[in-house]
Write a protein that holds these residues in place. Structure first.
Motif, mmCIF file in Angstrom:
data_model
loop_
_atom_site.group_PDB
_atom_site.id
_atom_site.type_symbol
_atom_site.label_atom_id
_atom_site.label_comp_id
_atom_site.label_asym_id
_atom_site.label_seq_id
_atom_site.Cartn_x
_atom_site.Cartn_y
_atom_site.Cartn_z
ATOM 1 N N UNK A 242 0.872 -1.336 0.007
ATOM 2 C CA UNK A 242 0.042 0.036 0.072
ATOM 3 C C UNK A 242 0.690 1.286 -0.158
ATOM 4 N N UNK A 243 2.226 1.175 0.354
ATOM 5 C CA UNK A 243 2.969 2.335 0.638
ATOM 6 C C UNK A 243 4.224 2.478 -0.552
ATOM 7 N N UNK A 244 3.854 1.769 -1.501
ATOM 8 C CA UNK A 244 4.738 1.886 -2.767
ATOM 9 C C UNK A 244 6.142 1.218 -2.483
ATOM 10 N N UNK A 245 6.148 0.259 -1.783
ATOM 11 C CA UNK A 245 7.369 -0.647 -1.367
ATOM 12 C C UNK A 245 8.344 0.219 -0.218
ATOM 13 N N UNK A 246 7.837 1.339 0.017
ATOM 14 C CA UNK A 246 8.646 2.125 1.248
ATOM 15 C C UNK A 246 8.458 1.514 2.567
ATOM 16 N N UNK A 247 9.129 2.006 3.596
ATOM 17 C CA UNK A 247 8.864 1.343 4.922
ATOM 18 C C UNK A 247 8.063 2.507 5.628
ATOM 19 N N UNK A 248 6.654 2.051 5.893
ATOM 20 C CA UNK A 248 5.844 2.831 6.600
ATOM 21 C C UNK A 248 5.947 2.754 8.221
ATOM 22 N N UNK A 249 6.065 3.860 8.865
ATOM 23 C CA UNK A 249 6.075 3.870 10.213
ATOM 24 C C UNK A 249 4.668 3.737 10.647
ATOM 25 N N UNK A 250 4.283 2.535 11.263
ATOM 26 C CA UNK A 250 2.903 2.230 11.630
ATOM 27 C C UNK A 250 2.961 2.853 13.144
ATOM 28 N N UNK A 251 2.031 4.013 13.357
ATOM 29 C CA UNK A 251 2.132 4.422 14.906
ATOM 30 C C UNK A 251 0.696 4.707 15.227
ATOM 31 N N UNK A 252 0.285 4.626 16.575
ATOM 32 C CA UNK A 252 -0.823 4.815 17.323
ATOM 33 C C UNK A 252 -1.044 6.244 17.218
ATOM 34 N N UNK A 253 -2.491 6.527 17.602
ATOM 35 C CA UNK A 253 -2.757 7.916 17.814
ATOM 36 C C UNK A 253 -2.215 8.343 19.214
ATOM 37 N N UNK A 254 -1.468 9.682 19.218
ATOM 38 C CA UNK A 254 -0.943 10.158 20.604
ATOM 39 C C UNK A 254 -1.898 10.291 21.622
ATOM 40 N N UNK A 255 -3.190 10.854 21.034
ATOM 41 C CA UNK A 255 -4.179 11.298 22.125
ATOM 42 C C UNK A 255 -4.612 9.880 22.910
ATOM 43 N N UNK A 256 -4.865 9.044 22.093
ATOM 44 C CA UNK A 256 -5.381 7.785 22.788
ATOM 45 C C UNK A 256 -4.406 7.087 23.704
ATOM 46 N N UNK A 257 -3.013 7.192 23.233
ATOM 47 C CA UNK A 257 -2.376 6.698 23.959
ATOM 48 C C UNK A 257 -1.924 7.455 25.456
ATOM 49 N N UNK A 258 -1.833 8.662 25.357
ATOM 50 C CA UNK A 258 -1.870 9.494 26.425
ATOM 51 C C UNK A 258 -2.960 9.315 27.510
ATOM 52 N N UNK A 259 -4.160 9.085 26.891
ATOM 53 C CA UNK A 259 -5.474 9.007 27.707
ATOM 54 C C UNK A 259 -5.230 7.589 28.355
ATOM 55 N N UNK A 260 -4.924 6.666 27.658
ATOM 56 C CA UNK A 260 -4.736 5.083 28.086
ATOM 57 C C UNK A 260 -3.599 5.179 29.111
ATOM 58 N N UNK B 251 -11.967 0.707 27.115
ATOM 59 C CA UNK B 251 -13.416 1.203 27.111
ATOM 60 C C UNK B 251 -13.217 2.723 27.659
ATOM 61 N N UNK B 252 -12.590 2.812 28.698
ATOM 62 C CA UNK B 252 -12.614 4.289 29.317
ATOM 63 C C UNK B 252 -11.993 5.066 28.274
ATOM 64 N N UNK B 253 -10.868 4.694 27.860
ATOM 65 C CA UNK B 253 -9.977 5.489 26.624
ATOM 66 C C UNK B 253 -11.057 5.896 25.537
ATOM 67 N N UNK B 254 -11.873 5.005 25.130
ATOM 68 C CA UNK B 254 -12.589 5.234 23.821
ATOM 69 C C UNK B 254 -13.667 6.258 23.956
ATOM 70 N N UNK B 255 -14.210 6.463 25.275
ATOM 71 C CA UNK B 255 -15.181 7.317 25.493
ATOM 72 C C UNK B 255 -14.786 8.701 26.254
ATOM 73 N N UNK B 256 -13.738 8.655 26.298
ATOM 74 C CA UNK B 256 -13.159 10.034 26.962
ATOM 75 C C UNK B 256 -12.543 10.961 25.876
#
Ligand code: HPA
Length: 235
Positions: A120-138, A230-235
């Protein structure tokens, strides 16, 4: 009505979705944590449910094992059901000495041996990262509840069973905390559609110590992790 793999009516899926590989675990989450949950998918027994968590409508949907399966469900949820936020709760293996069975690990990012992101990324290395705000909340939700979590790099593999000792050493060397089979692909799709995403897993297999959880424990022994999600996704 619906998509080839999800027969829910559009209004029956919340825009907040908890994803998990195992349909039995999804049923457990719905029955244990959601009020007035209704089943919204039964195609291929890939169960999904919608109910209320603290008065907010949340859906829990199974996605099967591996990136190809997870990608089908995640893409249909985003493109047809217009979901706005997703958190995967799953199980993972580990190869680190300081991490134990049932420990909770959040994927800040995910490396992979899969070709999915490269296709999907034209054979380059895609940096697959999480959403910062979700990580911060969790992170804060876990801290407030005094639940110990690890946050770091995952390795998403296409191969559950392998005799390759070398890869284990490389994963250890580069401080990979967890091995799963979906996160890198889910993060890639989420990036395309700008959907905040986070993957949180509980350790079911210790590859170094050669021990693992029972099937029953895999299905339903992850309440702390599910509550954080669950707490993270509703906050
Ligand atoms: N490897 C890959 N995926 C997994 C594992 C594992 O050991 N345990 C749970 N998901």
């Amino acid at each position: 009505m619906g998509t080839p793999h999800i027969n829910a009516k559009k209004h029956n899926i919340s825009n907040l979705v908890i994803l998990s590989g195992d349909p039995i675990r999804v049923k457990y989450i719905a029955e244990t944590f959601l009020k007035n949950a209704i089943q919204i998918n039964n195609i291929r027994n890939m169960f999904g449910y919608t109910g209320k968590y603290k008065n907010i409508l949340v859906s829990v949907m199974s996605h099967g094992m591996g990136i190809p399966s997870a990608a089908i469900y995640v893409t249909e949820l985003i493109k047809f059901y217009d979901i706005k936020k997703m958190i995967r709760v799953g199980t993972c293996g580990t190869i680190q000495k300081n991490i134990f069975l049932k420990d909770i690990i959040i994927a800040l990012g995910a490396s992979t041996d899969s070709n999915f992101n490269r296709i999907r990324f034209k054979n380059y290395d895609f940096a697959a990262i999480a959403d910062f705000h979700l990580i911060y909340k969790a992170f804060n939700i876990a801290g407030n509840r005094k639940i110990n979590i690890h946050i770091g790099n995952f390795f998403t593999t296409d191969i559950f069973y392998t005799d390759d000792k070398e890869i284990v050493n490389i994963l250890k060397k580069y401080n990979i905390l967890a091995i799963d089979m979906e996160t890198a692909g889910i993060y890639n799709i989420a990036a395309e559609y700008r959907i905040p995403v986070m993957s949180i897993c509980s350790v079911s297999d210790h590859i170094l110590l050669k021990n693992q959880l029972s099937t029953k424990e895999r299905e339903c022994s992850f309440n702390d992790m599910i509550e954080i999600a669950l707490e993270t996704i509703i906050s």
